[in-house]
Structures are given as structure tokens and as C-alpha cells.
Enzyme design. Structure first.
Site, PDB file in Angstrom:
ATOM      1  N   LYS A  72       0.854  -1.188   0.000  1.00  0.00           N
ATOM      2  CA  LYS A  72       0.000   0.000   0.000  1.00  0.00           C
ATOM      3  C   LYS A  72       0.890   1.239   0.000  1.00  0.00           C
ATOM      4  O   LYS A  72       1.715   1.432   0.888  1.00  0.00           O
ATOM      5  CB  LYS A  72      -0.900  -0.007   1.234  1.00  0.00           C
ATOM      6  CG  LYS A  72      -1.748   1.257   1.343  1.00  0.00           C
ATOM      7  CD  LYS A  72      -2.729   1.183   2.503  1.00  0.00           C
ATOM      8  CE  LYS A  72      -3.498   2.480   2.625  1.00  0.00           C
ATOM      9  NZ  LYS A  72      -4.458   2.464   3.733  1.00  0.00           N
ATOM     10  N   LYS A 115      -2.274  -1.533  -3.740  1.00  0.00           N
ATOM     11  CA  LYS A 115      -3.118  -0.343  -3.676  1.00  0.00           C
ATOM     12  C   LYS A 115      -2.261   0.912  -3.771  1.00  0.00           C
ATOM     13  O   LYS A 115      -1.257   0.986  -3.076  1.00  0.00           O
ATOM     14  CB  LYS A 115      -3.863  -0.374  -2.339  1.00  0.00           C
ATOM     15  CG  LYS A 115      -4.699   0.846  -2.087  1.00  0.00           C
ATOM     16  CD  LYS A 115      -5.301   0.783  -0.717  1.00  0.00           C
ATOM     17  CE  LYS A 115      -6.010   2.098  -0.476  1.00  0.00           C
ATOM     18  NZ  LYS A 115      -6.401   2.267   0.881  1.00  0.00           N
TER      19      LYS A 115
HETATM   20  C1  PBG Z   1      -7.451   3.387   5.718  1.00  0.00           C
HETATM   21  C2  PBG Z   1      -7.724   3.294   4.278  1.00  0.00           C
HETATM   22  C3  PBG Z   1      -7.536   4.275   3.273  1.00  0.00           C
HETATM   23  C4  PBG Z   1      -8.055   3.728   2.094  1.00  0.00           C
HETATM   24  C5  PBG Z   1      -8.496   2.439   2.402  1.00  0.00           C
HETATM   25  N1  PBG Z   1      -8.262   2.196   3.757  1.00  0.00           N
HETATM   26  C6  PBG Z   1      -7.043   5.651   3.346  1.00  0.00           C
HETATM   27  C7  PBG Z   1      -5.664   5.949   3.655  1.00  0.00           C
HETATM   28  O1  PBG Z   1      -4.806   5.099   3.847  1.00  0.00           O
HETATM   29  O2  PBG Z   1      -5.409   7.143   3.771  1.00  0.00           O
HETATM   30  C8  PBG Z   1      -8.121   4.433   0.771  1.00  0.00           C
HETATM   31  C9  PBG Z   1      -9.184   3.996  -0.150  1.00  0.00           C
HETATM   32  C10 PBG Z   1      -9.483   4.908  -1.292  1.00  0.00           C
HETATM   33  O3  PBG Z   1      -8.848   5.955  -1.531  1.00  0.00           O
HETATM   34  O4  PBG Z   1     -10.431   4.562  -2.004  1.00  0.00           O
HETATM   35  N2  PBG Z   1      -6.136   3.388   6.110  1.00  0.00           N
END
Ligand code: PBG
Length: 326
Positions: free
Chosen positions: A195, A248
């Protein structure tokens, strides 16, 4: 005059021929639909940067899940908006939390729909970070315990799968251990393994009300220029017990999806994130692109890169389109 011997255009002549040689196909089976649940009754508040997506109270959420199920989409992933945020993100792991209640309500009405939960603290903490803060720094090991409690409380409420998105080191192992100890050894973990710290999460932070109040997430989420590191992250999560690994965001990281698929033999998920959705919606609204075609093209590219499942805000729209053609 030169005449080509091999003519690839022969197999592009019409839609039926193209269908016969098509290498990748999308189906509603491929999708996981993200949903935002909030307290109250009769709430259905559109997220301005994500048209067609809402913060919803539980009874509206259950209705939406009914539509998802009818469209043939196998799973949803839940994000909660708590009543109160605090330093420790207490509502994340409270058995009376909003997600815990939502899971029960969905499973009660739609037992077959797979309910996945996002396991993270950022929606629940007053500072908006994904872990505990000490001296302005996100604490890794102290956070693991809270994430593990959150996962167990989701499983206890009936979640079919938990998905840690915090990017603390060792959290998959911590979750696996806690789930096994508490009697949830059959609950799979979908790890947000690679991520990245991404600008494409912008609209989500409006949706989940989870913008960090100071600094950013670059001390725990990955640095965009790195790909070998992504493979290390995935390998670690697999070692610690992940059942599904996720990359992601998706569209700017198709090379990562491809490499993860080549190197590992676990199912690969990809998160087509909020910003990737909003860009297409905004450009379509301005008349600059064909929104429907851009949606299908981006989803097929994620699948072609190697994703076995796609978390996407387009899930319902794309499933409707796919169903109308079959
Ligand atoms: C929580 C989380 C996030 C997303 C999914 N889980 C946000 C982040 O890490 O700031 C992002 C999902 C999206 O942008 O659609 N940590």
C-alpha cells in the site's frame, strides 16, 4: 506495392470475432464494493467528490447490500465513521462500534454476501493517523495490539474476512495470532500488502473523515518509486499468514500487480481507489471523456495486469453494464 503477410486486423473485424479472441473478461464475480457506514437513522449523504457513493446509516446500508447481492457481486468491504474520535481510536475495537453493528445487520439479512472489514484506526482516531501517537510519531508495536482487538471484534460480530490497511510492521502476524487464539482460525486475512502513500486517496478521506490532522502517512505507507520493496512487503505478509495480498492503488501500480502475480501464488487483490474513480467521474461530467468506456477500460487493465479481485467504487455500475450485455 508492399503487402503485409500477417494481418492482425483480421481478428478485429467485428465484435463477435473480437469476443472470440478476447483474452481477459470482466464479471461481477471480480468485484468487491466499498461502503461507508455511519450512525443515525435514514442517513444517506452523498460524498461530493465520489458521485453515487454515500455515507449511510445501517438500514440504508443493508438495502444497498441487497442491490450488490442481486447484481451478482460477491462481497463488500466496510468502512466505519464513528460517533466520537479519540486518541486511541476506541470505537474501532468496541463491540458496540458502528462497523460491528453493521456486520450483524448485513449478515442477518444477507447471510451469503461476503462481508470484509477494513481494519485500521485512522477513521477512529482524533489525529487521523493509522496508529497510536507518541511524541508525534506513529507507534508500531503498541498499535498492533489495538488492530488485533479490532479484527477480533469484527470477526466476533460475524465478519467473513478482515483486511488490515494500516501498514504497521507485523500486523498480519499479530492479527493471525489474535484471531487464532480467540477461536477465529477460519477467518481469512486480506492484507493491504503493498500500500503506497498516494495522492489518489484524497476523496476517500472526505468519505471516511480520516484526513491526518498533522503530517502525512509517508512514514508507514510505501514510497511510490519502489517496486522491489513491494515484493518484500508481500513476502512478509504471506509469511505472517495472509490469505490474499492486495496492491493499492491499482492504476498507477499495474506493474506491481503484475509482478506480485508472477512471483507469488496467492490470490491478488487490487484497490481501484477513490481518486482513480473521481478522476473518471469528473472528466466524464465535463464531457472530456466517455465515463462508461473509461470505467471498463481501467477495470479490464487492472484484471489484465493480474488482479484476481478488484475493490472498486464502480462495482455496481460495472456489474449492471456487464449483466445487461450477458
Ligand atoms: C485506511 C484506508 C484508506 C483507504 C483504504 N483504507 C485511506 C488511507 O490510507 O489514507 C483508501 C481507499 C481509497 O482511496 O479509495 N487506512
Amino acid at each position: 506495392m508492399f503487402q503485409p503477410f500477417y494481418r492482425p486486423r483480421r481478428l478485429r473485424a467485428n465484435e463477435n470475432i473480437r469476443r472470440m479472441v478476447r483474452e481477459t473478461k470482466l464479471s461481477p464475480d471480480d468485484f468487491i464494493y466499498p461502503l461507508f457506514v455511519t450512525h443515525g437513522k435514514g442517513v444517506k449523504k452523498e460524498i461530493s467528490s465520489m458521485p453515487g457513493n454515500f455515507q449511510q446509516s445501517i438500514e440504508n446500508l443493508v438495502k444497498d447490500c441487497g442491490e450488490v447481492h442481486t447484481l451478482g457481486i460477491p462481497a463488500v468491504i466496510l468502512f466505519g465513521i464513528p460517533e466520537h474520535k479519540d486518541e486511541l481510536g476506541s470505537e474501532a475495537y468496541s463491540d458496540e462500534g458502528i462497523v460491528q453493528h453493521a456486520i450483524k445487520a448485513i449478515k442477518n439479512k444477507l447471510p451469503e454476501l461476503v462481508v470484509i472489514t477494513d481494519v485500521c484506526l485512522c477513521e477512529y482516531t482524533s489525529h487521523g493517523h493509522c496508529g497510536l501517537i507518541k511524541n508525534g510519531v506513529v507507534q508500531n508495536d503498541a498499535t498492533l495490539e489495538l488492530l488485533a482487538r479490532e479484527a477480533v471484534s469484527h470477526a466476533k460480530a460475524g465478519a467473513d474476512m478482515v483486511a488490515p490497511s494500516d501498514m504497521m510492521d507485523g500486523r498480519v502476524g499479530a492479527l493471525r495470532h489474535a484471531l487464532d487464539t480467540e477461536g477465529y482460525s477460519d477467518t481469512p486475512i486480506m492484507a493491504y500488502a503493498a500500500k503506497y502513500a498516494s495522492s489518489f486517496y484524497g476523496p476517500f478521506r472526505e468519505a471516511a473523515e480520516s484526513t491526518p490532522q498533522f503530517g502525512d502517512r509517508r512514514s508507514y505507507q510505501m514510497d511510490a518509486p519502489n517496486s522491489r520493496e513491494a515484493l518484500r512487503e508481500v513476502a512478509l505478509d504471506i509469511d505472517e499468514g495472509a490469505d490474499i495480498v492486495m496492491v493499492k492503488p491499482a492504476l498507477s501500480y499495474l506493474d506491481i500487480i503484475f509482478q506480485v502475480k508472477q512471483q507469488f501464488n496467492l490470490p491478488v487483490a487490487a484497490y481501484n481507489v477513490s481518486g482513480e474513480f473521481s478522476i473518471i467521474k469528473a472528466a466524464a461530467k465535463l464531457g472530456w471523456i466517455d465515463g462508461e468506456r473509461a470505467m471498463m477500460e481501467s477495470l479490464i487493465s487492472i484484471k489484465r495486469a493480474g488482479a484476481d479481485m478488484i475493490l472498486t467504487y464502480f462495482a455496481k455500475e460495472a456489474a449492471m453494464l456487464l449483466n445487461s450485455k450477458s
